[in-house]
Design a protein around this motif. Structure first.
Motif, PDB file in Angstrom:
ATOM      1  N   LYS A  11      68.082  70.892  34.977  1.00  0.00           N
ATOM      2  CA  LYS A  11      67.552  69.720  35.687  1.00  0.00           C
ATOM      3  C   LYS A  11      68.427  69.371  36.892  1.00  0.00           C
ATOM      4  CE  LYS A  11      66.198  64.930  34.696  1.00  0.00           C
ATOM      5  NZ  LYS A  11      66.152  63.916  33.636  1.00  0.00           N
ATOM      6  N   THR A  12      69.746  69.467  36.733  1.00  0.00           N
ATOM      7  CA  THR A  12      70.676  69.141  37.814  1.00  0.00           C
ATOM      8  C   THR A  12      71.386  70.369  38.383  1.00  0.00           C
ATOM      9  OG1 THR A  12      72.467  68.786  36.230  1.00  0.00           O
ATOM     10  CG2 THR A  12      71.163  66.843  36.878  1.00  0.00           C
ATOM     11  N   ASP A  13      71.200  71.518  37.754  1.00  0.00           N
ATOM     12  CA  ASP A  13      71.887  72.753  38.117  1.00  0.00           C
ATOM     13  C   ASP A  13      73.406  72.545  38.113  1.00  0.00           C
ATOM     14  OD1 ASP A  13      72.114  75.471  38.833  1.00  0.00           O
ATOM     15  OD2 ASP A  13      72.214  74.971  40.965  1.00  0.00           O
ATOM     16  N   TYR A  32      70.848  62.969  24.588  1.00  0.00           N
ATOM     17  CA  TYR A  32      70.219  61.649  24.450  1.00  0.00           C
ATOM     18  C   TYR A  32      70.539  60.759  25.647  1.00  0.00           C
ATOM     19  CZ  TYR A  32      69.067  62.641  19.555  1.00  0.00           C
ATOM     20  OH  TYR A  32      68.552  63.181  18.404  1.00  0.00           O
ATOM     21  N   GLY A  33      71.392  61.247  26.548  1.00  0.00           N
ATOM     22  CA  GLY A  33      71.756  60.457  27.715  1.00  0.00           C
ATOM     23  C   GLY A  33      72.798  59.398  27.418  1.00  0.00           C
ATOM     24  N   ALA A  34      73.530  59.560  26.324  1.00  0.00           N
ATOM     25  CA  ALA A  34      74.505  58.560  25.897  1.00  0.00           C
ATOM     26  C   ALA A  34      75.859  58.698  26.592  1.00  0.00           C
ATOM     27  CB  ALA A  34      74.689  58.633  24.385  1.00  0.00           C
ATOM     28  N   LYS A  39      74.340  61.930  31.843  1.00  0.00           N
ATOM     29  CA  LYS A  39      73.043  61.277  31.668  1.00  0.00           C
ATOM     30  C   LYS A  39      71.967  61.853  32.597  1.00  0.00           C
ATOM     31  CE  LYS A  39      71.009  56.727  31.252  1.00  0.00           C
ATOM     32  NZ  LYS A  39      71.261  55.293  31.226  1.00  0.00           N
ATOM     33  N   SER A  40      72.332  62.172  33.837  1.00  0.00           N
ATOM     34  CA  SER A  40      71.342  62.676  34.800  1.00  0.00           C
ATOM     35  C   SER A  40      70.776  64.039  34.408  1.00  0.00           C
ATOM     36  CB  SER A  40      71.948  62.754  36.199  1.00  0.00           C
ATOM     37  OG  SER A  40      73.006  63.693  36.224  1.00  0.00           O
ATOM     38  N   GLY A  41      71.496  64.793  33.587  1.00  0.00           N
ATOM     39  CA  GLY A  41      71.020  66.113  33.174  1.00  0.00           C
ATOM     40  C   GLY A  41      70.269  66.122  31.858  1.00  0.00           C
TER      41      GLY A  41
END
Length: 84
Positions: A11-13, A32-34, A39-41
């Protein structure tokens, strides 16, 4: 047993280097973005590399060694040349 690990997010490479004593739970935590730095990936982090070490101090030392190189080429070299 401690693990130094490298995750990759398509997603972010980007790669992320970390260490833990519970790799499975830590990857879930990232996805989970915790974790603010990853978080951005989320939720696309996948394990692409790991090393096992005997203690936390050794794991943190190795994690910092990889991070201090600040080199995507070095990380990709590690991934390509590591045999599990």
């Amino acid at each position: 047993m401690y693990v130094v690990y490298i995750l990759y997010s398509s997603k972010t490479d980007k790669y992320y280097v970390g260490s833990t004593d519970n790799l499975h739970d830590r990857i879930k935590h990232h996805n989970y973005g915790a974790t603010p730095s990853t978080k951005s990936g989320a939720p696309n982090w996948i394990l692409v590399y790991y090393e096992t070490l005997t203690d936390k101090s050794s794991a943190l030392k190795r994690e910092l060694e990889i991070k201090r190189k600040k080199s995507r080429k070095y990380i990709e070299w590690l991934i390509q040349n590591h045999k599990y």
